[in-house]
Design a protein around this motif. Structure first.
Motif, short mmCIF file in Angstrom:
data_model
loop_
_atom_site.label_atom_id
_atom_site.label_comp_id
_atom_site.label_asym_id
_atom_site.label_seq_id
_atom_site.Cartn_x
_atom_site.Cartn_y
_atom_site.Cartn_z
N GLU A 6 0.81 -1.22 0.00
CA GLU A 6 0.00 0.00 0.00
C GLU A 6 0.84 1.27 0.00
N ASN A 7 2.16 1.18 0.24
CA ASN A 7 2.99 2.37 0.34
C ASN A 7 3.52 2.86 -1.00
N ASN A 8 3.17 2.20 -2.08
CA ASN A 8 3.64 2.64 -3.39
C ASN A 8 2.86 3.88 -3.82
N LYS A 9 3.60 4.91 -4.26
CA LYS A 9 2.99 6.14 -4.74
C LYS A 9 3.57 6.45 -6.11
N SER A 10 2.72 6.89 -7.01
CA SER A 10 3.18 7.31 -8.32
C SER A 10 3.33 8.83 -8.30
N TRP A 11 4.58 9.30 -8.20
CA TRP A 11 4.86 10.73 -8.15
C TRP A 11 4.96 11.26 -9.57
N LYS A 38 -4.70 17.44 0.35
CA LYS A 38 -4.28 16.06 0.09
C LYS A 38 -3.04 16.00 -0.81
N SER A 57 5.07 15.78 -7.49
CA SER A 57 3.81 15.87 -6.75
C SER A 57 3.10 14.54 -6.75
N TYR A 58 2.27 14.36 -5.71
CA TYR A 58 1.46 13.15 -5.58
C TYR A 58 0.10 13.55 -5.04
N TYR A 59 -0.94 13.10 -5.71
CA TYR A 59 -2.30 13.31 -5.23
C TYR A 59 -2.94 11.93 -5.09
N PRO A 60 -3.38 11.57 -3.89
CA PRO A 60 -3.92 10.22 -3.69
C PRO A 60 -5.18 9.98 -4.51
N SER A 63 -10.63 6.62 -3.15
CA SER A 63 -10.78 5.23 -2.72
C SER A 63 -12.00 4.61 -3.39
#
Length: 73
Positions: A6-11, A38, A57-60, A63
């Motif tokens: 779950e900790n993977n982020k696409s920046w 956010k 930048s990263y925007y979640p 969900s």
């Protein structure tokens, strides 16, 4: 990237600048335009010998609701 983690982020890369001040001002503008708090923005060193700076930048993502529909009888 591991989809199970779950900790993977696409920046997303927003730009590369020659000075930290330019990159920091871009970061500040992006954060000031964000209304829901956010958005995450970071400044990272890059280039030969760390002489340039990139803004990422990263925007979640929203969900997904996993509601199962029940069959009415």
């Amino acid at each position: 990237m591991d989809p199970q983690n779950e900790n993977n982020k696409s920046w997303k890369q927003e730009g590369i600048f020659d000075t930290y001040e330019e990159a920091d001002s871009t970061r500040a503008v992006m954060l000031s335009m964000n209304t829901d708090n956010k958005l995450l923005v970071k400044v990272k060193r890059c280039g030969t010998g760390g002489t340039r700076f990139k803004v990422k930048s990263y925007y979640p993502p929203e969900s997904k609701k996993n509601k199962k529909k029940r069959k009415k009888e």
